[in-house]
Design a protein around this motif. Structure first.
Motif, PDB file in Angstrom:
ATOM      1  N   ALA A 147      57.559  74.530  75.506  1.00  0.00           N
ATOM      2  CA  ALA A 147      57.567  75.516  76.595  1.00  0.00           C
ATOM      3  C   ALA A 147      58.343  76.764  76.185  1.00  0.00           C
ATOM      4  CB  ALA A 147      58.174  74.901  77.851  1.00  0.00           C
ATOM      5  N   ILE A 148      59.419  76.574  75.414  1.00  0.00           N
ATOM      6  CA  ILE A 148      60.209  77.711  74.941  1.00  0.00           C
ATOM      7  C   ILE A 148      59.403  78.531  73.930  1.00  0.00           C
ATOM      8  CG2 ILE A 148      62.265  78.350  73.613  1.00  0.00           C
ATOM      9  CD1 ILE A 148      63.633  75.888  74.936  1.00  0.00           C
ATOM     10  N   CYS A 149      58.708  77.853  73.026  1.00  0.00           N
ATOM     11  CA  CYS A 149      57.863  78.574  72.075  1.00  0.00           C
ATOM     12  C   CYS A 149      56.840  79.438  72.807  1.00  0.00           C
ATOM     13  CB  CYS A 149      57.144  77.585  71.164  1.00  0.00           C
ATOM     14  SG  CYS A 149      58.188  76.735  69.966  1.00  0.00           S
ATOM     15  N   LYS A 150      56.188  78.860  73.797  1.00  0.00           N
ATOM     16  CA  LYS A 150      55.164  79.582  74.550  1.00  0.00           C
ATOM     17  C   LYS A 150      55.758  80.776  75.290  1.00  0.00           C
ATOM     18  CE  LYS A 150      51.752  78.820  78.232  1.00  0.00           C
ATOM     19  NZ  LYS A 150      51.208  77.822  79.200  1.00  0.00           N
ATOM     20  N   ALA A 151      56.926  80.584  75.928  1.00  0.00           N
ATOM     21  CA  ALA A 151      57.558  81.677  76.669  1.00  0.00           C
ATOM     22  C   ALA A 151      58.001  82.799  75.736  1.00  0.00           C
ATOM     23  CB  ALA A 151      58.756  81.136  77.453  1.00  0.00           C
ATOM     24  N   ALA A 152      58.485  82.445  74.558  1.00  0.00           N
ATOM     25  CA  ALA A 152      58.929  83.456  73.601  1.00  0.00           C
ATOM     26  C   ALA A 152      57.747  84.265  73.068  1.00  0.00           C
ATOM     27  CB  ALA A 152      59.681  82.787  72.456  1.00  0.00           C
ATOM     28  N   LEU A 153      56.642  83.596  72.796  1.00  0.00           N
ATOM     29  CA  LEU A 153      55.449  84.302  72.331  1.00  0.00           C
ATOM     30  C   LEU A 153      54.962  85.292  73.381  1.00  0.00           C
ATOM     31  CD1 LEU A 153      53.444  81.375  70.711  1.00  0.00           C
ATOM     32  CD2 LEU A 153      54.499  83.279  69.500  1.00  0.00           C
ATOM     33  N   ALA A 154      55.058  84.909  74.661  1.00  0.00           N
ATOM     34  CA  ALA A 154      54.635  85.805  75.741  1.00  0.00           C
ATOM     35  C   ALA A 154      55.474  87.070  75.785  1.00  0.00           C
ATOM     36  CB  ALA A 154      54.716  85.074  77.080  1.00  0.00           C
TER      37      ALA A 154
ATOM     38  N   ASP B 270      58.818  75.143  82.553  1.00  0.00           N
ATOM     39  CA  ASP B 270      58.545  76.544  82.235  1.00  0.00           C
ATOM     40  C   ASP B 270      59.686  77.454  82.676  1.00  0.00           C
ATOM     41  OD1 ASP B 270      56.128  75.871  81.113  1.00  0.00           O
ATOM     42  OD2 ASP B 270      54.940  76.366  82.899  1.00  0.00           O
ATOM     43  N   HIS B 271      60.392  77.049  83.734  1.00  0.00           N
ATOM     44  CA  HIS B 271      61.533  77.847  84.178  1.00  0.00           C
ATOM     45  C   HIS B 271      62.738  77.651  83.263  1.00  0.00           C
ATOM     46  CE1 HIS B 271      59.562  77.645  88.407  1.00  0.00           C
ATOM     47  NE2 HIS B 271      59.013  78.560  87.652  1.00  0.00           N
ATOM     48  N   VAL B 272      62.879  76.446  82.710  1.00  0.00           N
ATOM     49  CA  VAL B 272      63.908  76.236  81.685  1.00  0.00           C
ATOM     50  C   VAL B 272      63.627  77.138  80.493  1.00  0.00           C
ATOM     51  CG1 VAL B 272      64.949  74.569  80.095  1.00  0.00           C
ATOM     52  CG2 VAL B 272      64.318  73.858  82.399  1.00  0.00           C
ATOM     53  N   ALA B 273      62.373  77.190  80.081  1.00  0.00           N
ATOM     54  CA  ALA B 273      61.983  78.027  78.947  1.00  0.00           C
ATOM     55  C   ALA B 273      62.246  79.503  79.233  1.00  0.00           C
ATOM     56  CB  ALA B 273      60.508  77.805  78.624  1.00  0.00           C
TER      57      ALA B 273
ATOM     58  N   ARG C  74      68.946  82.363  88.908  1.00  0.00           N
ATOM     59  CA  ARG C  74      69.293  83.785  89.054  1.00  0.00           C
ATOM     60  C   ARG C  74      68.835  84.575  87.835  1.00  0.00           C
ATOM     61  NH1 ARG C  74      74.803  81.976  90.360  1.00  0.00           N
ATOM     62  NH2 ARG C  74      74.911  81.580  92.592  1.00  0.00           N
ATOM     63  N   LEU C  75      69.003  83.992  86.670  1.00  0.00           N
ATOM     64  CA  LEU C  75      68.691  84.679  85.424  1.00  0.00           C
ATOM     65  C   LEU C  75      67.219  85.041  85.339  1.00  0.00           C
ATOM     66  CD1 LEU C  75      70.245  85.543  82.872  1.00  0.00           C
ATOM     67  CD2 LEU C  75      69.614  83.358  81.849  1.00  0.00           C
ATOM     68  N   ILE C  76      66.347  84.195  85.911  1.00  0.00           N
ATOM     69  CA  ILE C  76      64.910  84.464  85.845  1.00  0.00           C
ATOM     70  C   ILE C  76      64.385  85.100  87.127  1.00  0.00           C
ATOM     71  CG2 ILE C  76      64.547  82.609  84.187  1.00  0.00           C
ATOM     72  CD1 ILE C  76      63.411  80.872  86.408  1.00  0.00           C
ATOM     73  N   GLY C  77      65.310  85.470  88.027  1.00  0.00           N
ATOM     74  CA  GLY C  77      64.914  86.210  89.215  1.00  0.00           C
ATOM     75  C   GLY C  77      64.505  85.385  90.405  1.00  0.00           C
ATOM     76  N   TRP C  78      64.816  84.094  90.370  1.00  0.00           N
ATOM     77  CA  TRP C  78      64.500  83.246  91.519  1.00  0.00           C
ATOM     78  C   TRP C  78      65.565  83.394  92.592  1.00  0.00           C
ATOM     79  CZ3 TRP C  78      61.611  78.402  92.587  1.00  0.00           C
ATOM     80  CH2 TRP C  78      60.374  78.386  91.909  1.00  0.00           C
ATOM     81  N   PRO C  79      65.159  83.373  93.891  1.00  0.00           N
ATOM     82  CA  PRO C  79      66.166  83.406  94.953  1.00  0.00           C
ATOM     83  C   PRO C  79      66.958  82.108  94.981  1.00  0.00           C
ATOM     84  CG  PRO C  79      63.992  82.994  95.887  1.00  0.00           C
ATOM     85  CD  PRO C  79      63.785  83.325  94.428  1.00  0.00           C
ATOM     86  N   VAL C  80      68.237  82.221  95.287  1.00  0.00           N
ATOM     87  CA  VAL C  80      69.109  81.058  95.334  1.00  0.00           C
ATOM     88  C   VAL C  80      69.678  80.927  96.731  1.00  0.00           C
ATOM     89  CG1 VAL C  80      71.222  80.009  94.410  1.00  0.00           C
ATOM     90  CG2 VAL C  80      69.687  81.274  92.902  1.00  0.00           C
ATOM     91  N   GLU C  81      69.533  79.748  97.332  1.00  0.00           N
ATOM     92  CA  GLU C  81      70.013  79.524  98.695  1.00  0.00           C
ATOM     93  C   GLU C  81      71.508  79.799  98.799  1.00  0.00           C
ATOM     94  OE1 GLU C  81      69.024  75.532  99.491  1.00  0.00           O
ATOM     95  OE2 GLU C  81      66.890  75.892  99.761  1.00  0.00           O
ATOM     96  N   GLY C  82      71.870  80.606  99.781  1.00  0.00           N
ATOM     97  CA  GLY C  82      73.276  80.877 100.010  1.00  0.00           C
ATOM     98  C   GLY C  82      73.903  81.767  98.966  1.00  0.00           C
TER      99      GLY C  82
END
Length: 315
Positions: free
Chosen positions: A20-27, A268-271, A294-302
């Motif tokens: 998954a990390i390989c795929k995300a990096a290629l993107a 995929d979110h870990v990647a 937070r790092l990938i832009g997802w909302p975090v409760e509270g």
């Protein structure tokens, strides 16, 4: 550093998280190289090779033997160590891929009973989860960098959410790796300018690649959501709070409490978090699920800003 300049090496790039990390990096337009014991390109559980596989350089190497991959480190701008094992009975990986409940239960039972079907100690928790990461880091630090830029080393660690089903040595070996990697980056190899990042996911799931993880992910997500909505000063103890109060008698209950308040995270979110931590030069040290989101832009409760990432021990 321009994103196109990134030259990433993934240790264990043909595995569940590593692929998954390989795929995300290629993107992101990065140049990606993978090393693994077999050196075989990634395939899906059904034996298919996705189109992105052809864009990765696949090499066979032993992470515990730096000579087998040291030449591949030259000019690398970042490394992700995605090699590791949850159980010393590694049959669990095949069981997760195939959805074989009985085989998975057998692997957990073998680890819980202290049985270890592995042929050599080189394949145990200490070797795979800790020592391999240290050898890879040292080799990365000794390699000639490409330009004066800071480099990043991302270690896929884990949150303590698997007890009592997984031996405590699993998390212990991860924490020992984190501590030693931080020491190496700060003192022994400080001139190499390597920024260490430790990602601590809880349960990593994927509905199709790891179908057996979906029910547990749904239940734990609901639990974490409910715990996250408990208002401050609520007079009744939460389930996680009760378990923490009893952990002095039975320590693994603390791990269960962590599981109840830690959201599962899609592979995929870990990647994406791994790649984002390489891009974000202010990020270093341990990142739990909330910080990864937070790092990938997802909302975090509270989330009220820059607050602590780890599960609140009071809930």
């Amino acid at each position: 550093m321009a994103l196109a300049a990134q030259r990433l090496l993934v240790v264990g790039g043909n595995g569940f998280v590593g692929s998954a990390i390989c795929k995300a990096a290629l993107a992101r337009g990065w140049q990606v190289t993978s090393i693994s014991s077999s050196g075989k390109p990634y395939q899906t559980p059904k034996g298919h090779s996705p189109s992105w596989v052809s864009q990765v350089e696949w090499h066979a190497a032993d992470a515990l033997e730096p000579a087998s991959y040291a030449p591949l480190m030259e000019g690398r701008t970042s490394v992700v160590h995605a090699l590791g094992t949850l159980l010393e009975d590694t049959r669990y990986k095949a069981a997760l891929k195939s959805g074989d409940v009985l085989a998975l239960a057998s692997a957990f039972a073998s680890s819980a009973s202290g049985g270890n079907p592995l042929k050599t100690s080189r394949s145990g928790y200490d070797a795979l989860n800790r020592d391999s990461a240290l050898r890879v880091f040292e080799t990365f630090a000794a390699a000639q960098p490409e330009g004066p830029h800071e480099r990043a080393f991302v270690y896929i660690s884990a949150e303590d959410v698997f007890g009592p089903f997984v031996p405590p040595r699993y998390v212990q070996s991860k924490r020992e790796a984190e501590e030693e990697l931080a020491r190496l980056a700060t003192f022994e190899h400080a001139t190499a300018q390597i920024r260490p990042v430790f990602l601590r996911p809880g349960l990593i799931y994927h509905a199709h690649l790891r179908p057996l993880t979906s029910p547990a992910a749904a239940a734990l997500s609901a639990s974490a959501t409910l715990h996250g909505r408990v208002p401050p000063g609520f007079p009744l103890p939460t389930p996680a709070g009760v378990l923490r109060s009893l952990s002095g008698v039975f320590p693994p209950l603390s791990s269960v409490a962590n599981a109840l308040v830690t959201h599962p995270i899609h592979v995929d979110h870990v990647a994406s978090a791994a790649c984002a931590s390489i891009e974000t030069h202010s990020v270093s040290g341990p990142l739990g699920v909330r910080e990864m989101r937070r790092l990938i832009g997802w909302p975090v409760e509270g989330d009220l800003g820059n607050v602590a990432m780890e599960p609140n021990p009071s809930v």
